[in-house]
Design a protein around this motif. Structure first.
Motif, PDB file in Angstrom:
ATOM      1  N   PHE A  61      48.189  38.919  38.834  1.00  0.00           N
ATOM      2  CA  PHE A  61      48.226  39.235  40.263  1.00  0.00           C
ATOM      3  C   PHE A  61      47.853  37.995  41.066  1.00  0.00           C
ATOM      4  CE2 PHE A  61      47.596  43.330  38.294  1.00  0.00           C
ATOM      5  CZ  PHE A  61      48.248  44.249  39.123  1.00  0.00           C
ATOM      6  N   GLY A  64      46.770  39.894  45.349  1.00  0.00           N
ATOM      7  CA  GLY A  64      46.980  41.345  45.300  1.00  0.00           C
ATOM      8  C   GLY A  64      48.362  41.775  44.839  1.00  0.00           C
ATOM      9  N   GLU A  65      49.291  40.835  44.714  1.00  0.00           N
ATOM     10  CA  GLU A  65      50.672  41.178  44.325  1.00  0.00           C
ATOM     11  C   GLU A  65      50.893  40.915  42.846  1.00  0.00           C
ATOM     12  OE1 GLU A  65      53.719  41.509  46.468  1.00  0.00           O
ATOM     13  OE2 GLU A  65      52.407  41.992  48.170  1.00  0.00           O
ATOM     14  N   ARG A  66      51.391  41.913  42.160  1.00  0.00           N
ATOM     15  CA  ARG A  66      51.733  41.728  40.755  1.00  0.00           C
ATOM     16  C   ARG A  66      52.886  40.733  40.636  1.00  0.00           C
ATOM     17  NH1 ARG A  66      51.852  45.542  35.745  1.00  0.00           N
ATOM     18  NH2 ARG A  66      52.796  44.090  34.260  1.00  0.00           N
ATOM     19  N   VAL A 101      43.843  37.528  37.616  1.00  0.00           N
ATOM     20  CA  VAL A 101      43.852  37.916  39.027  1.00  0.00           C
ATOM     21  C   VAL A 101      43.404  36.724  39.862  1.00  0.00           C
ATOM     22  CG1 VAL A 101      42.924  39.511  40.755  1.00  0.00           C
ATOM     23  CG2 VAL A 101      43.327  40.307  38.404  1.00  0.00           C
ATOM     24  N   GLN A 103      43.183  34.764  43.775  1.00  0.00           N
ATOM     25  CA  GLN A 103      43.109  35.015  45.221  1.00  0.00           C
ATOM     26  C   GLN A 103      42.907  33.687  45.948  1.00  0.00           C
ATOM     27  OE1 GLN A 103      43.117  38.402  46.359  1.00  0.00           O
ATOM     28  NE2 GLN A 103      43.402  37.506  48.403  1.00  0.00           N
ATOM     29  N   PHE A 348      39.053  47.323  41.295  1.00  0.00           N
ATOM     30  CA  PHE A 348      40.372  46.680  41.234  1.00  0.00           C
ATOM     31  C   PHE A 348      41.243  47.368  40.184  1.00  0.00           C
ATOM     32  CE2 PHE A 348      43.376  43.684  39.393  1.00  0.00           C
ATOM     33  CZ  PHE A 348      44.015  43.180  40.521  1.00  0.00           C
ATOM     34  N   LEU A 349      40.647  47.628  38.996  1.00  0.00           N
ATOM     35  CA  LEU A 349      41.397  48.240  37.898  1.00  0.00           C
ATOM     36  C   LEU A 349      41.884  49.638  38.277  1.00  0.00           C
ATOM     37  CD1 LEU A 349      39.096  47.051  34.964  1.00  0.00           C
ATOM     38  CD2 LEU A 349      41.403  46.209  35.487  1.00  0.00           C
ATOM     39  N   ARG A 350      40.994  50.395  38.964  1.00  0.00           N
ATOM     40  CA  ARG A 350      41.348  51.751  39.387  1.00  0.00           C
ATOM     41  C   ARG A 350      42.509  51.690  40.371  1.00  0.00           C
ATOM     42  NH1 ARG A 350      36.351  53.214  40.224  1.00  0.00           N
ATOM     43  NH2 ARG A 350      36.395  52.639  42.424  1.00  0.00           N
ATOM     44  N   LEU A 351      42.385  50.773  41.336  1.00  0.00           N
ATOM     45  CA  LEU A 351      43.402  50.598  42.377  1.00  0.00           C
ATOM     46  C   LEU A 351      44.760  50.257  41.778  1.00  0.00           C
ATOM     47  CD1 LEU A 351      43.073  50.555  45.549  1.00  0.00           C
ATOM     48  CD2 LEU A 351      43.185  48.067  45.352  1.00  0.00           C
ATOM     49  N   LYS A 352      44.772  49.434  40.755  1.00  0.00           N
ATOM     50  CA  LYS A 352      46.043  48.987  40.162  1.00  0.00           C
ATOM     51  C   LYS A 352      46.459  49.859  38.967  1.00  0.00           C
ATOM     52  CE  LYS A 352      46.347  45.443  42.969  1.00  0.00           C
ATOM     53  NZ  LYS A 352      47.332  45.453  44.070  1.00  0.00           N
ATOM     54  N   LEU A 354      45.000  50.124  36.015  1.00  0.00           N
ATOM     55  CA  LEU A 354      44.924  49.362  34.760  1.00  0.00           C
ATOM     56  C   LEU A 354      43.643  49.704  34.014  1.00  0.00           C
ATOM     57  CD1 LEU A 354      45.983  45.875  36.132  1.00  0.00           C
ATOM     58  CD2 LEU A 354      47.285  47.227  34.481  1.00  0.00           C
TER      59      LEU A 354
END
Lengths: 356, 356
Positions: A61, A64-66, A101, A103, A348-352, A354
């Motif tokens: 990522f 925020g973009e895969r 990840v 940023q 982050f993991l929950r959001l994506k 993963l």
């Protein structure tokens, strides 16, 4: 949850420019270049990595973009990141897939290239997370392969990327000329201006059009001359001489760009205003107290010293087209961060969606 | 009242640029150049001369303003006109002083250089008025000494100024490649744009700063290459090939200027817009149907053919910064005018308090 490793790196501003490659695949330059690694307050890239058997492929990522790094449709650059990742994992005997990840903390729309800090952060991070016993200069070779000028962000202070002679690129690495304490007064004042239309990406310019310039034949040895002069000037802390060569080199690169086919023109009316204003400032001072330099973009970088920060600020503040001003000092180069700065978090993991 | 002789000459637009002198006193160039002499409807210089024993010194007016050509305080260029005047009078055995009156018909503020048409008109006029038995190429050498590129305005149609090899400059003259009937469709569409600040005059640039360009070493042979390619393309009426070399040469000269110290920058945001638009026009057409070229000023010259005049006009009309558009064709070169066009009239003499 698997262990998370996090690193930070910062961009660098080139005093002698990298333009023209002798090998496009290995990012081997036609000339040496010199830069100042910037301090991290405003401009930096943070990157986290974790390795986990729960992942079915390497995942990345950015902001925020895969990113598509593995499919046949992935961009060349992205595929190359996958190659580097595979290579370094293999070297470490790591069989698990990676979650990366990254940023960038650059001001939105600042138009400042994040490729150098991004590639430096990733290379440095992987070498450390995978506990590879690599010298910094070896890591700079990895960073160079991802994004040429990134190799210079592997060190703090003032850095030279030597051209090298070998076809395999093993001697085309960066080294530190001086750390930030050698000449702590140096500053880069970045004037963010409207980008306008950018018709050719810097990578295209490097690879495709450079050879069409009939003046280019003189560029590599000219850049080497500037690099030697600047390296000497840095050792003596001779700002006047360094500034002259910084400005000469910026003009020289943009002249070569203008001479390519089709022409590449990054200098705008605002750039011209800044160039002429810096010349006026220096003429009034009786010596060079500031140096402009422009990369493949619309922003101006004014290199100066603490003593003349206000002169440069006053000059820029009078210009309508300057949207924002960022001051940076010399940075320390990449470093590992603690868990508190990790970008891979349970949230982050929950959001994506993963699991690691 | 003494006899009055009157001549007219027109400017030329360079397809290969003259930038860099090997001899600043004789105006000997480092490279050959090629140009199109423009038609006279809108852009021309008319010059009259009379010789009279009633004058106590040579007197010159340009655009109604008396010029100081003889005093120790006179500008270098003006003193040089006096030298040429004295030399040609001496050669003709003329003992009387001259009254020279010159008028440029260029649109006010057009920013188009009048030095070429002015020097061509004066040289041609003096040779004829003094009945000197001079070949046109000899007159072009005189014009060259007054203002380099003026030698190209000594002929109509398409003209080459060959560099020459001799130190005395006797082989650095202009000749006609083709008269205007060879390729009558050619046009120069001049886009007049706001000049902005011009920080270095073209003469200063030639004389003082050219040597500071580290890319300049490649300029003369590059320009010779463009000149040969254009000469060939003219003979074959190959617009596509000619246009490519015209654009390449313009970019090449401006690149060299940017690389001088301090940098010289004539290309503005409007120039960039025009450059990119011409590239788009040509890309859409699948071949070069127009070529941009820029001199040491802010105006753009678009070389095209009758067939594509409307395409170019439509392109320029969409640009806010273009203040005026002048279309020119190929001209015939200098010619003598009749008494009806004389600038030295009884009324003029009364107005200026002169007697001849």
């Amino acid at each position: 949850m698997a262990n998370v490793y996090t690193a930070l790196a910062t961009p660098n501003i080139a005093f002698v420019k990298y333009w023209g490659k002798r090998d496009g695949k290995l990012n081997l330059p036609n000339n040496s270049s010199i830069s100042m690694t910037l301090s991290e307050e405003k401009l930096n890239t943070t990157t986290s990595v974790a390795f986990s058997a729960k992942l079915t492929e390497d995942v990345m990522f950015i902001n925020g973009e895969r990113q598509d790094i593995a499919s046949p449709a992935a961009a060349e650059k992205s595929k190359f990141i996958q190659d580097i990742l595979s290579l370094m994992k293999e070297r470490a005997g790591m069989r698990e897939h990676a979650l990366v990840v990254s940023q960038n903390s650059f001001p939105t729309g600042s138009g400042i290239a994040s490729s150098a800090s991004g590639a430096a952060a990733l290379s440095f991070l992987l070498a450390n997370a995978l506990k590879l016993d690599m010298q910094q200069k070896e890591i700079s070779v990895i960073a160079r392969r991802i994004s040429g000028s990134a190799c210079r962000s592997m060190y703090g202070g003032l850095v030279k990327w030597q051209r090298g002679e070998l076809d395999d690129g093993s001697d085309s690495y960066a080294f530190q000329i001086a750390d930030k304490d050698h000449w702590p007064e140096l500053m880069d004042i970045v004037a963010i201006v409207d980008p306008g239309k950018k018709k050719v990406s810097s990578s295209e310019g490097h690879a495709l059009t450079m050879k069409t310039s009939e003046l280019y034949e003189a560029r590599p040895r000219t850049a080497e001359r500037h690099a030697s002069a600047i390296e000497d000037a840095i050792k003596r802390r001779d700002f006047n001489e360094m500034a002259y060569n910084i400005m000469k080199d910026s003009n020289n690169m943009h002249a070569t760009m203008l001479d390519t086919w089709p022409p590449i023109m990054y200098l705008t009316d605002v750039s011209r205003e800044i160039i002429y204003s810096v010349h006026e400032l220096n003429t009034a001072a009786g010596e060079n107290i500031a140096a402009y330099t422009f990369d493949a973009g619309s922003n101006a970088h004014i290199i100066t010293t603490e003593k003349h920060e206000k002169d440069v600020m006053d000059m820029l503040k009078g210009m309508e087209a300057v949207r924002n001003i960022i001051s940076a000092r010399q940075g320390d180069g990449p470093r590992m961060l603690g868990d508190g700065d990790a970008l891979i978090t349970p949230e982050f993991l929950r959001l994506k969606g993963l699991e690691i």
